[in-house]
Design an enzyme around this catalytic site. Structure first.
Site, PDB file in Angstrom:
ATOM      1  N   CYS B  82       0.887  -1.169   0.000  1.00  0.00           N
ATOM      2  CA  CYS B  82       0.000   0.000   0.000  1.00  0.00           C
ATOM      3  C   CYS B  82       0.918   1.210   0.000  1.00  0.00           C
ATOM      4  CB  CYS B  82      -0.897   0.022   1.232  1.00  0.00           C
ATOM      5  SG  CYS B  82      -1.865   1.559   1.377  1.00  0.00           S
ATOM      6  N   CYS B 198      -0.385   3.394  -6.586  1.00  0.00           N
ATOM      7  CA  CYS B 198      -1.558   3.016  -5.786  1.00  0.00           C
ATOM      8  C   CYS B 198      -1.771   1.543  -6.070  1.00  0.00           C
ATOM      9  CB  CYS B 198      -2.789   3.825  -6.203  1.00  0.00           C
ATOM     10  SG  CYS B 198      -4.344   3.100  -5.632  1.00  0.00           S
TER      11      CYS B 198
END
Lengths: 238, 238
Positions: B82, B198
């Site tokens: 992440c 992302c």
């Protein structure tokens, strides 16, 4: 919501396929709605088929150790995405206090619920030669049908390739066509459903698009849905 | 071979995509050749963008707790699929003795190695508004280019949908077309590469097939390869 411990790595790609199914079937709209999963992807577990056929060491000690690590990490229920490894389930359940989801029992329930009577089995030689699914199915008054030795050898070659090097999922793999051919043969010998009981076969891309003369039940999908239902009871009842 | 701890669940599908990349890039021919991965997919970590924009709680305590659980379980190196969560990396590295792979540093290395100078960034508002990648890139004499506020809002809507419900990866998701449009705009403003920072965007099906005016660097792929190289040094040198 229960924390789910996943005894993984048998093989690693099959574990990822199983996780994908669990996540896809979870009724979540935000990251925060998903299950807490702890996955131990330990590749040191010896080959399961080799252990069954007497050609390799017993994987029980490693499986028990992984289960204990997951319990210590906070898992409240265990699931193991490898069918053949369930031949060693006793070593796991006697090593921990938490339950282990029983793949053969869940698959038998699904086959019966869907109204099938004569499931044709597609799995590794370890799983089939030890009778893991046949015993569970006969106990539930089903009539399992298994591949011939020649068909079984072809299926194992399609998973592992000529030198025991796993080729399933790679470009040019013969696994999809071999699986379709064996499933068709099982159907011609009376099977009313093809049941995939090998997580490497379950992970095959395009499995659901194969043209087969009978419906297909995928053990990994059955157990993924069941895992969510057991761990996340409120959601499954909606 | 090092045991890799994966701080996962942000989101769960992105974690699965990252694992798939790690496994695909591992030079293994048998299950037993793969890495030992322990993955803690804990969905209780609060939303990272909300924390950055002041609209939600700090995820640091949960991230530190996951890292400590993984270290206790035997992890020797940590990786966290992440990007935005790396804004809270300090809370992790100060909570454990083992290293955490630094996504921005790895991506900067790859962008420089490939000879790009003006990376166009595609990430969440949390990652971009806090300058996580811009700072690392400027420190390496690169000239990052970011979306306009309008483009950024469109990208977030494509990931999360109108009600904050994650719709990326679902049927009919506008994420691929929005990503392509914003990348094209970044290119027209001087970007010589589109960098996806992302993990939800990294996991988009068909990402590599998008027709873009500039090459694409996918942070998840860069770090997956780096994870294998760090954990499995012998294989990576062959």
């Amino acid at each position: 919501m229960l924390t789910v411990g996943v005894i993984g790595g048998m093989g690693p790609a099959a574990t990822v396929d199983f996780l994908r199914r669990v996540i896809a079937t979870t009724p979540a709209t935000r990251d925060q709605d998903h299950l807490h999963l702890i996955i131990d992807n330990d590749p040191s577990v010896p080959d399961r088929t080799a252990a069954v056929t007497g050609d390799g060491p017993d994987p029980s000690p490693q499986l028990a150790a992984i289960a204990q690590r997951l319990e210590a990490a906070g898992a409240e229920i265990l699931v193991m995405p490898c069918n053949a490894a369930h031949l060693f389930a006793q070593a796991i359940t006697s090593a921990v206090q938490i339950p282990l989801i029983n793949w053969p029992a869940e698959v038998v329930d699904e086959v019966k619920r869907a109204g099938f009577r004569r499931p044709g089995l597609l799995g590794t030689t370890g799983t089939l030669s030890a009778g893991l699914y046949q015993d569970a199915m006969k106990g539930a008054h089903l009539e399992p049908i298994v591949p011939t030795m020649q068909e079984q050898d072809a299926l194992m070659d399609a998973i592992y390739g000529p030198q025991g090097v796993k080729t399933i999922g790679t470009k040019g793999s013969t696994a999809p066509s071999t699986l379709a051919r064996v499933a068709t043969n099982l159907s011609s010998r009376g099977a009313d459903v093809a049941v995939v009981v090998c997580t490497d076969l379950s992970a095959l891309e395009g499995l659901d698009q194969l043209e087969l003369p009978v419906p297909l039940v995928n053990a990994a999908e059955v157990v993924a849905r069941r895992t969510v239902a057991l761990a996340y009871p409120e959601a499954s009842s909606t």
